[in-house]
Design a protein around this motif. Structure first.
Motif, mmCIF file in Angstrom:
data_model
loop_
_atom_site.group_PDB
_atom_site.id
_atom_site.type_symbol
_atom_site.label_atom_id
_atom_site.label_comp_id
_atom_site.label_asym_id
_atom_site.label_seq_id
_atom_site.Cartn_x
_atom_site.Cartn_y
_atom_site.Cartn_z
ATOM 1 N N LEU A 158 -40.830 -30.178 -21.365
ATOM 2 C CA LEU A 158 -40.950 -31.662 -21.441
ATOM 3 C C LEU A 158 -42.144 -31.692 -22.461
ATOM 4 N N GLU A 159 -42.121 -32.937 -23.292
ATOM 5 C CA GLU A 159 -43.175 -33.189 -24.261
ATOM 6 C C GLU A 159 -43.424 -34.512 -24.309
ATOM 7 N N ALA A 160 -44.793 -35.028 -24.741
ATOM 8 C CA ALA A 160 -45.129 -36.474 -24.808
ATOM 9 C C ALA A 160 -45.092 -36.786 -26.297
ATOM 10 N N ALA A 206 -26.015 -24.957 -26.760
ATOM 11 C CA ALA A 206 -26.369 -26.176 -27.491
ATOM 12 C C ALA A 206 -27.666 -26.897 -27.265
ATOM 13 N N PRO A 207 -28.254 -27.361 -28.272
ATOM 14 C CA PRO A 207 -29.584 -27.942 -27.998
ATOM 15 C C PRO A 207 -29.193 -29.676 -27.435
ATOM 16 N N ILE A 208 -29.722 -29.742 -26.390
ATOM 17 C CA ILE A 208 -29.797 -31.144 -25.745
ATOM 18 C C ILE A 208 -31.135 -31.566 -25.427
ATOM 19 N N LEU A 209 -31.269 -32.916 -25.866
ATOM 20 C CA LEU A 209 -32.607 -33.682 -25.649
ATOM 21 C C LEU A 209 -32.396 -34.720 -24.934
ATOM 22 N N ASP A 210 -33.191 -34.847 -23.855
ATOM 23 C CA ASP A 210 -33.219 -36.060 -22.991
ATOM 24 C C ASP A 210 -34.390 -37.089 -23.370
ATOM 25 N N VAL A 211 -34.262 -37.941 -24.073
ATOM 26 C CA VAL A 211 -35.087 -39.154 -24.446
ATOM 27 C C VAL A 211 -35.348 -40.028 -23.448
ATOM 28 N N GLY A 212 -36.770 -40.332 -23.008
ATOM 29 C CA GLY A 212 -37.015 -40.992 -21.929
ATOM 30 C C GLY A 212 -36.907 -40.190 -20.537
ATOM 31 N N CYS A 213 -37.224 -38.934 -20.625
ATOM 32 C CA CYS A 213 -36.716 -37.949 -19.339
ATOM 33 C C CYS A 213 -37.443 -38.033 -18.163
ATOM 34 N N ASP A 267 -40.867 -37.972 -23.313
ATOM 35 C CA ASP A 267 -41.100 -39.338 -22.707
ATOM 36 C C ASP A 267 -42.454 -39.860 -23.263
ATOM 37 N N ALA A 268 -42.775 -41.169 -23.505
ATOM 38 C CA ALA A 268 -43.825 -41.649 -24.132
ATOM 39 C C ALA A 268 -45.001 -41.685 -22.906
ATOM 40 N N ASP A 269 -44.456 -41.640 -21.911
ATOM 41 C CA ASP A 269 -45.508 -41.756 -20.625
ATOM 42 C C ASP A 269 -45.870 -40.361 -20.013
ATOM 43 N N THR A 270 -46.678 -39.691 -20.305
ATOM 44 C CA THR A 270 -46.902 -38.294 -19.842
ATOM 45 C C THR A 270 -47.206 -38.299 -18.162
ATOM 46 N N ASN A 271 -47.608 -39.607 -17.880
ATOM 47 C CA ASN A 271 -47.761 -39.630 -16.240
ATOM 48 C C ASN A 271 -46.645 -39.375 -15.584
ATOM 49 N N HIS A 272 -45.313 -39.667 -16.058
ATOM 50 C CA HIS A 272 -44.094 -39.471 -15.505
ATOM 51 C C HIS A 272 -44.018 -37.896 -15.029
ATOM 52 N N PHE A 273 -44.525 -37.126 -15.920
ATOM 53 C CA PHE A 273 -44.025 -35.754 -15.725
ATOM 54 C C PHE A 273 -45.422 -34.576 -15.533
ATOM 55 N N LEU A 274 -46.556 -34.956 -15.862
ATOM 56 C CA LEU A 274 -47.589 -34.248 -15.703
ATOM 57 C C LEU A 274 -47.672 -33.772 -14.287
ATOM 58 N N GLY A 275 -47.752 -32.626 -14.161
ATOM 59 C CA GLY A 275 -47.958 -32.101 -12.624
ATOM 60 C C GLY A 275 -46.708 -32.497 -11.678
ATOM 61 N N ASN A 276 -45.651 -33.034 -12.262
ATOM 62 C CA ASN A 276 -44.632 -33.373 -11.353
ATOM 63 C C ASN A 276 -43.179 -32.644 -11.874
ATOM 64 N N VAL A 327 -32.294 -27.052 -23.252
ATOM 65 C CA VAL A 327 -32.585 -28.492 -22.841
ATOM 66 C C VAL A 327 -34.071 -28.614 -22.914
ATOM 67 N N ARG A 328 -34.455 -29.794 -23.490
ATOM 68 C CA ARG A 328 -35.707 -30.325 -23.644
ATOM 69 C C ARG A 328 -35.663 -31.761 -23.414
ATOM 70 N N GLY A 329 -36.770 -32.215 -23.009
ATOM 71 C CA GLY A 329 -36.896 -33.780 -22.733
ATOM 72 C C GLY A 329 -38.120 -34.385 -23.407
#
Length: 87
Positions: free
Chosen positions: A85-87, A41-48, A69-78, A65-67
Motif C-alpha cells: 500500500l502507498e499513500a 500481471a500488474p494490478i493497481l487498486d486506486v482508493g484501496c 489511497d490518499a488517506d493513509t489513516n485507512h491502512f496505516l497499522g491496519n 498487486v498494489r494499492g
C-alpha cells in the motif's frame, strides 16, 4: 486537501471475521471475471482503503498487486502484512 475517512469507513466495515469473510466472497465474485489470466500481471487498486481487495485478489493467486489511497489513516497499522500500500 487531506481528509480522514477511517472513522467513517469503520462504521460500515467492522473488523469482525464474519464481515471480513463476506467482503472476501464479494470481492472474489465481482473481481474474478475481470482479472487477467496472467497471475503476474500488474494490478493497481486506486482508493484501496484498508487493502482488503488487495488481500483478496492475492488470495486468488495474483502476485503483482498494489494499492494506493490518499488517506493513509485507512491502512496505516491496519493492512495485511503482505499488502503493498502507498499513500
Amino acid at each position: 486537501m487531506t481528509s480522514d475517512y477511517s472513522e467513517y469507513y469503520a462504521k460500515f466495515h467492522p473488523g469482525d471475521s464474519g464481515h471480513r469473510n463476506g467482503l472476501r466472497l464479494l470481492h472474489q465474485r465481482l473481481l474474478r471475471p475481470h482479472l487477467p489470466a496472467d497471475r503476474n500481471a500488474p494490478i493497481l487498486d486506486v482508493g484501496c482503503g484498508r487493502g482488503y481487495a488487495i488481500e483478496d485478489v492475492r488470495a486468488l493467486g495474483y502476485t503483482n498487486v498494489r494499492g494506493i489511497d490518499a488517506d493513509t489513516n485507512h491502512f496505516l497499522g491496519n493492512h495485511p502484512p503482505h499488502a503493498a500500500l502507498e499513500a
